[in-house]
Design an enzyme around this catalytic site. Sequence first.
Site, mmCIF file in Angstrom:
data_model
loop_
_atom_site.group_PDB
_atom_site.id
_atom_site.type_symbol
_atom_site.label_atom_id
_atom_site.label_comp_id
_atom_site.label_asym_id
_atom_site.label_seq_id
_atom_site.Cartn_x
_atom_site.Cartn_y
_atom_site.Cartn_z
ATOM 1 N N GLY A 194 4.807 -10.637 7.332
ATOM 2 C CA GLY A 194 5.372 -11.604 8.287
ATOM 3 C C GLY A 194 4.298 -12.384 9.020
ATOM 4 O O GLY A 194 4.614 -13.193 9.902
ATOM 5 N N THR A 238 12.997 -5.640 10.498
ATOM 6 C CA THR A 238 13.327 -4.278 10.918
ATOM 7 C C THR A 238 12.951 -4.085 12.388
ATOM 8 O O THR A 238 13.738 -3.537 13.178
ATOM 9 C CB THR A 238 12.609 -3.246 10.024
ATOM 10 N N ASP A 278 5.054 -3.296 5.150
ATOM 11 C CA ASP A 278 5.343 -3.789 3.795
ATOM 12 C C ASP A 278 5.159 -2.695 2.760
ATOM 13 O O ASP A 278 5.850 -2.685 1.742
ATOM 14 C CB ASP A 278 4.456 -5.002 3.489
ATOM 15 N N GLY A 307 7.484 -2.538 11.743
ATOM 16 C CA GLY A 307 7.817 -2.424 10.323
ATOM 17 C C GLY A 307 6.553 -2.317 9.483
ATOM 18 O O GLY A 307 5.438 -2.246 9.999
ATOM 19 N N GLU A 357 -0.484 -7.302 15.561
ATOM 20 C CA GLU A 357 0.112 -5.983 15.287
ATOM 21 C C GLU A 357 -0.956 -4.898 15.287
ATOM 22 O O GLU A 357 -0.742 -3.800 15.813
ATOM 23 C CB GLU A 357 0.841 -6.004 13.939
ATOM 24 N N LYS A 389 0.448 -4.145 6.038
ATOM 25 C CA LYS A 389 1.275 -4.964 6.912
ATOM 26 C C LYS A 389 0.810 -6.416 6.850
ATOM 27 O O LYS A 389 -0.249 -6.704 6.330
ATOM 28 C CB LYS A 389 1.177 -4.464 8.359
ATOM 29 N N GLY A 390 1.640 -7.295 7.393
ATOM 30 C CA GLY A 390 1.252 -8.695 7.476
ATOM 31 C C GLY A 390 2.077 -9.618 6.614
ATOM 32 O O GLY A 390 1.830 -10.822 6.571
HETATM 33 O O1 5RP Z 1 3.889 -6.665 8.969
HETATM 34 C C1 5RP Z 1 4.877 -7.279 9.305
HETATM 35 C C2 5RP Z 1 4.795 -8.611 9.949
HETATM 36 O O2 5RP Z 1 3.480 -9.081 10.006
HETATM 37 C C3 5RP Z 1 6.218 -6.706 9.101
HETATM 38 O O3 5RP Z 1 6.293 -5.533 9.849
HETATM 39 C C4 5RP Z 1 6.441 -6.410 7.676
HETATM 40 O O4 5RP Z 1 6.286 -7.612 6.953
HETATM 41 C C5 5RP Z 1 7.837 -5.812 7.405
HETATM 42 O O5 5RP Z 1 8.826 -6.743 7.714
HETATM 43 P P1 5RP Z 1 10.367 -6.454 7.454
HETATM 44 O O6 5RP Z 1 10.786 -5.399 8.434
HETATM 45 O O7 5RP Z 1 11.040 -7.763 7.689
HETATM 46 O O8 5RP Z 1 10.517 -5.978 6.031
#
Ligand code: 5RP
EC number: 5.3.1.6
Length: 231
Positions: free
Chosen positions: A98, A30, A85, A83, A104, A95-96
């Site tokens: 990714g 996102t 989770d 973004g 972040e 978050k995390g």
């Molecule tokens: O925290 C994050 C990365 O560390 C992302 O913001 C979270 O995983 C959301 O990702 P996406 O927009 O692909 O759903």
Amino acid sequence: MSDNLKRAAADRAAELVTDGMRLGLGTGSTAAHFVSAIGERVRAGLKVVGVPTSEATREQAQREGIPLSTLDETPDLDLTVDGADEIDDDLRLIKGGGGALLREKIVASASQRMIVIADGSKLVSKLGRFPLPIEVVPFGLTATERAIVRLLDSLGMSGELILRHAPDGAAYVTDGGHFILDAHLGRIDKPNVLASTLNNIPGVVEHGLFLGLATGAILATGDGLVELGQL
Ligand SMILES: O=C(CO)[C@H](O)[C@H](O)COP(=O)(O)O
């Protein structure tokens, strides 16, 4: 969520960006739409500087032609867009997913405002169904893992801690050279207590509970965009 909806949330966030802003650039699919929207505006003449929250975002932003900086050169940011989770009604986040949680959180903490852009399905009444990422130093991994389990026990929580792996089967390594333990907790009743006590464990670098950081959110749903907090 379709890419169109992610893009719609990102475009709405991009409308908040004005000339001269110092921007935190989030990580994930996102946030990548936001970086792309800002890239388009930069190529049309917008003057901003961005601080990326991951190497992946740095590479994307460079390709987009967005002027970049670091928190050492630019320690105070106006706005971070990222973004999430999970997000609850009080704008508390997990978050995390990714793997970029440490940078972040540092970038969001250096920002006056943090706007979350996310799929509407990420809005939850209680945090914790998404496994909580806990970033740990590789040295002493098993001892750190045991200390986390003891802490969870003492808080009346339980759940598996699973070391995150990369697609090639090796342990996943963050941009900071650390590992991630994903804590499958199911629900987190007292996020503040968990957040502060996790940070007291030697070997824990950071965790994915973002409390008191997000100031607003733009959630993309099938019925349109829902805005929370202050944009
Ligand atoms: O925290 C994050 C990365 O560390 C992302 O913001 C979270 O995983 C959301 O990702 P996406 O927009 O692909 O759903």
